[in-house]
Design an enzyme around this catalytic site. Sequence first.
Site, PDB file in Angstrom:
ATOM      1  N   GLU A 441       0.840  -1.224   0.000  1.00  0.00           N
ATOM      2  CA  GLU A 441       0.000   0.000   0.000  1.00  0.00           C
ATOM      3  C   GLU A 441       0.860   1.253   0.000  1.00  0.00           C
ATOM      4  O   GLU A 441       0.514   2.254   0.633  1.00  0.00           O
ATOM      5  CB  GLU A 441      -0.936   0.023   1.207  1.00  0.00           C
ATOM      6  CG  GLU A 441      -2.147  -0.857   1.099  1.00  0.00           C
ATOM      7  CD  GLU A 441      -2.864  -0.690  -0.210  1.00  0.00           C
ATOM      8  OE1 GLU A 441      -2.847   0.420  -0.760  1.00  0.00           O
ATOM      9  OE2 GLU A 441      -3.425  -1.683  -0.682  1.00  0.00           O
TER      10      GLU A 441
HETATM   11  C1  LIG Z   1       3.078  -9.876   0.272  1.00  0.00           C
HETATM   12  C2  LIG Z   1       2.835  -8.761  -0.675  1.00  0.00           C
HETATM   13  C3  LIG Z   1       1.548  -8.423  -1.035  1.00  0.00           C
HETATM   14  C4  LIG Z   1       1.310  -7.396  -1.962  1.00  0.00           C
HETATM   15  N1  LIG Z   1       0.031  -7.147  -2.370  1.00  0.00           N
HETATM   16  C5  LIG Z   1      -0.161  -6.317  -3.443  1.00  0.00           C
HETATM   17  C6  LIG Z   1      -1.449  -6.207  -4.064  1.00  0.00           C
HETATM   18  O1  LIG Z   1      -2.432  -6.803  -3.621  1.00  0.00           O
HETATM   19  N2  LIG Z   1      -1.559  -5.420  -5.176  1.00  0.00           N
HETATM   20  C7  LIG Z   1      -0.499  -4.746  -5.696  1.00  0.00           C
HETATM   21  O2  LIG Z   1      -0.676  -4.073  -6.702  1.00  0.00           O
HETATM   22  N3  LIG Z   1       0.726  -4.819  -5.125  1.00  0.00           N
HETATM   23  C8  LIG Z   1       0.919  -5.593  -4.019  1.00  0.00           C
HETATM   24  N4  LIG Z   1       2.169  -5.696  -3.457  1.00  0.00           N
HETATM   25  C9  LIG Z   1       3.263  -4.918  -3.997  1.00  0.00           C
HETATM   26  C10 LIG Z   1       3.715  -3.788  -3.089  1.00  0.00           C
HETATM   27  O3  LIG Z   1       2.725  -2.801  -3.023  1.00  0.00           O
HETATM   28  C11 LIG Z   1       5.064  -3.293  -3.618  1.00  0.00           C
HETATM   29  O4  LIG Z   1       6.019  -4.289  -3.308  1.00  0.00           O
HETATM   30  C12 LIG Z   1       5.452  -1.955  -3.047  1.00  0.00           C
HETATM   31  O5  LIG Z   1       4.612  -0.956  -3.555  1.00  0.00           O
HETATM   32  C13 LIG Z   1       6.897  -1.569  -3.349  1.00  0.00           C
HETATM   33  O6  LIG Z   1       7.228  -1.756  -4.701  1.00  0.00           O
HETATM   34  P1  LIG Z   1       8.547  -2.562  -5.080  1.00  0.00           P
HETATM   35  O7  LIG Z   1       8.505  -3.840  -4.334  1.00  0.00           O
HETATM   36  O8  LIG Z   1       8.631  -2.630  -6.539  1.00  0.00           O
HETATM   37  O9  LIG Z   1       9.729  -1.707  -4.487  1.00  0.00           O
HETATM   38  P2  LIG Z   1      10.445  -0.455  -5.207  1.00  0.00           P
HETATM   39  O10 LIG Z   1       9.421   0.500  -5.680  1.00  0.00           O
HETATM   40  O11 LIG Z   1      11.441  -0.955  -6.169  1.00  0.00           O
HETATM   41  O12 LIG Z   1      11.192   0.201  -3.972  1.00  0.00           O
HETATM   42  C14 LIG Z   1      12.424  -0.323  -3.453  1.00  0.00           C
HETATM   43  C15 LIG Z   1      12.915   0.574  -2.333  1.00  0.00           C
HETATM   44  O13 LIG Z   1      13.153   1.887  -2.816  1.00  0.00           O
HETATM   45  C16 LIG Z   1      12.450   2.855  -2.063  1.00  0.00           C
HETATM   46  N5  LIG Z   1      11.903   3.874  -2.969  1.00  0.00           N
HETATM   47  C17 LIG Z   1      11.378   3.677  -4.195  1.00  0.00           C
HETATM   48  N6  LIG Z   1      10.978   4.847  -4.716  1.00  0.00           N
HETATM   49  C18 LIG Z   1      11.251   5.783  -3.810  1.00  0.00           C
HETATM   50  C19 LIG Z   1      11.084   7.189  -3.750  1.00  0.00           C
HETATM   51  N7  LIG Z   1      10.512   7.876  -4.747  1.00  0.00           N
HETATM   52  N8  LIG Z   1      11.499   7.843  -2.643  1.00  0.00           N
HETATM   53  C20 LIG Z   1      12.050   7.173  -1.616  1.00  0.00           C
HETATM   54  N9  LIG Z   1      12.237   5.846  -1.608  1.00  0.00           N
HETATM   55  C21 LIG Z   1      11.843   5.160  -2.687  1.00  0.00           C
HETATM   56  C22 LIG Z   1      11.349   2.087  -1.368  1.00  0.00           C
HETATM   57  O14 LIG Z   1      11.006   2.658  -0.131  1.00  0.00           O
HETATM   58  C23 LIG Z   1      11.958   0.727  -1.174  1.00  0.00           C
HETATM   59  O15 LIG Z   1      12.685   0.745   0.031  1.00  0.00           O
HETATM   60  C24 LIG Z   1       2.412  -6.677  -2.489  1.00  0.00           C
HETATM   61  C25 LIG Z   1       3.713  -6.997  -2.100  1.00  0.00           C
HETATM   62  C26 LIG Z   1       3.933  -8.029  -1.236  1.00  0.00           C
HETATM   63  C27 LIG Z   1       5.354  -8.385  -0.884  1.00  0.00           C
END
Ligand SMILES: Cc1cc2nc3c(=O)[nH]c(=O)nc-3n(C[C@H](O)[C@H](O)[C@H](O)COP(=O)(O)OP(=O)(O)OC[C@H]3O[C@@H](n4cnc5c(N)ncnc54)[C@H](O)[C@@H]3O)c2cc1C
Length: 597
Positions: A441
Amino acid sequence: MPIYKAPVADVLFLLSDVFQVGRYDNLPGFADASADIREAILSEAAKFCEEVLTPLNRAGDREGCRRHGDGSVTTPEGFKQAFKQYGDGGWMGISAPVEFGGQGLPKTLTVAVNEMMGSANMAFSMYAGLTQGALAALILHGTSEQKAAYVPKMVAGRWTGTMNLTEPHCGTDLGLLRTKAVKQSNGSYTLTGTKIFISAGEHDLSENIVHLVLARIEGAQPGVRGVSLFVVPKMLPNADGSLGRRNDVVCGSIEEKMGIHGNATCVMNYDGAIGWLIGEENRGINAMFTMMNGARLGVGVQGLALSEVAYQNAAAYAKDRLQGRALTGAKFPNQAADPIIVHPDVRRLLMTIRAFNEAARALILWTALQSDVAHHSGDDKVRQAADDHMGLLTPVIKGVLTDVGFANTVLAQQIYGGHGYIAEHGMEQFVRDARIAMIYEGVNAIQALDIVGRKLPKDGGRALQAFFGEVSAYMKTQAADETMGPYIGPLATALGHLQQATMWLMQNALAKPDNAGAGATDYMHLFGLVALGYMWCRIVQAANAKLAGGEGDAARMKAKLVTGRFFMERMLPETAAHLARIQSGAASTMELPAEAF
Ligand SMILES: Cc1cc2nc3c(=O)[nH]c(=O)nc-3n(C[C@H](O)[C@H](O)[C@H](O)COP(=O)(O)OP(=O)(O)OC[C@H]3O[C@@H](n4cnc5c(N)ncnc54)[C@H](O)[C@@H]3O)c2cc1C
């Protein structure tokens, strides 16, 4: 096996005495949610959570979800029956509109029930939570045909919902998303692409799964301004409402993950799946935000829920486990040792969690009430003020309550010593389950940037000024009451720190945005502490009134005065450290070149 007792009395106290919900009886649904009804609903929900969901929590964690060769997914034993009971009991629709089969009661009650469900079984509660989020988006942005086709069945718990944003290369930055939508001559779209990490994307709990999917219409501009929202059901509904053929969306795999094993986290493959636009073309992010704001509040609730159940177990263990003697001399000389609750450091851990939980619950219910006001008040000004409150406090609740909620599960685990690290007592499951709430989220860094970058300057700082105004005005009303002195004094200091931090950011972050980025998480936690401190003052004031009137459970009310004092003396002073970090700026954070890492 871990225990859980739902905090019904605490929720009733907060609603009736602290926030005096009777004042909202002019809003739809509130008069129907009289004190008796509130108590009946919450007690019944407590029974369901304690007797049905809690026993399924550990077994669900061990068994997990299983995907079969045809893409179907089986949830852990007992989940299906429990979900039927949840749907048949009308729990999904407590706050859904009556016209769609809901009970039309305040959203605040749903939020209170969701906390109990999250404590009892977070993995299970997510199937319901995602459906509630999808319902909110459909009710607000769907056409009347879409509402008629989906909403009543989802309210009844027969169909469930999901939200599909994330793709392998696109998480936080939704502007990168590639899932493609192609318009058909009949007005529908075909969607093609891969979504990952989709919670409850496939399972055996419901007859149909209604996916809300973000995709880019062929030819739309790059970035978030070219993203639209679609409803894509797993089974295509016939005109008469019956289930038609299977849509071209399938679960390609499920993730092996750290926690919430009972909730299926799916890779969803869309291969020309039929979907329909929700809201306007290229305005998908706006529509999705309706869902995300509710979902962010819901994830904040998960932070509290895990902190609460971990606390309850740790408190019981601390009264039972015999090790060492009290520093002031044996408290139980007839036993081989004293229970560890005599040790000040164990008390420190317990009081830290407890002082957070009680105020966090207040903050959530206060904000849920504002959400009801924002949706239902007939007065434009009142509605706008409530909406401002929601916008400002939702990221605080999401970010702070999940960061601290996770930290608290670790503190509770610590009380068990080595017995917390092994699986037998269930404490390590709470730690594993709580961790995800800081990530999904919108990662907590994004919540912090939302507050600093968007919510502070929005409308010339109107929401922030209203918050400052409310807390300051409240403190003035309490100034003459000596019993409130130990609470109001520290709150005034903390509010001063928040105001200084705000001023510093206004003066130093516009020209140097890294100052905002480097200080955002501290600002979010500073804000959270002030909001929780304000909640403690309101709680103490209501507890004092009950004690003066000789009403209610005096021991419980006196415990609130002590717990509130602990918060003021031992937790709220952290605002000074947050302020110092913010004011140090971004220099030392950003100075090293990337190659140095
Ligand atoms: C168990 C689980 C359930 C999930 N359920 C859903 C779901 O139902 N629907 C759905 O759509 N998604 C879902 N997700 C996905 C989840 O919302 C994403 O993993 C999350 O939004 C982060 O995206 P990412 O993993 O690609 O990390 P990235 O976006 O690659 O981020 C990696 C790191 O970089 C930091 N970062 C990235 N951009 C910035 C910025 N602009 N400023 C500062 N820091 C930044 C982040 O804080 C993080 O520490 C789920 C994930 C998991 C693991």
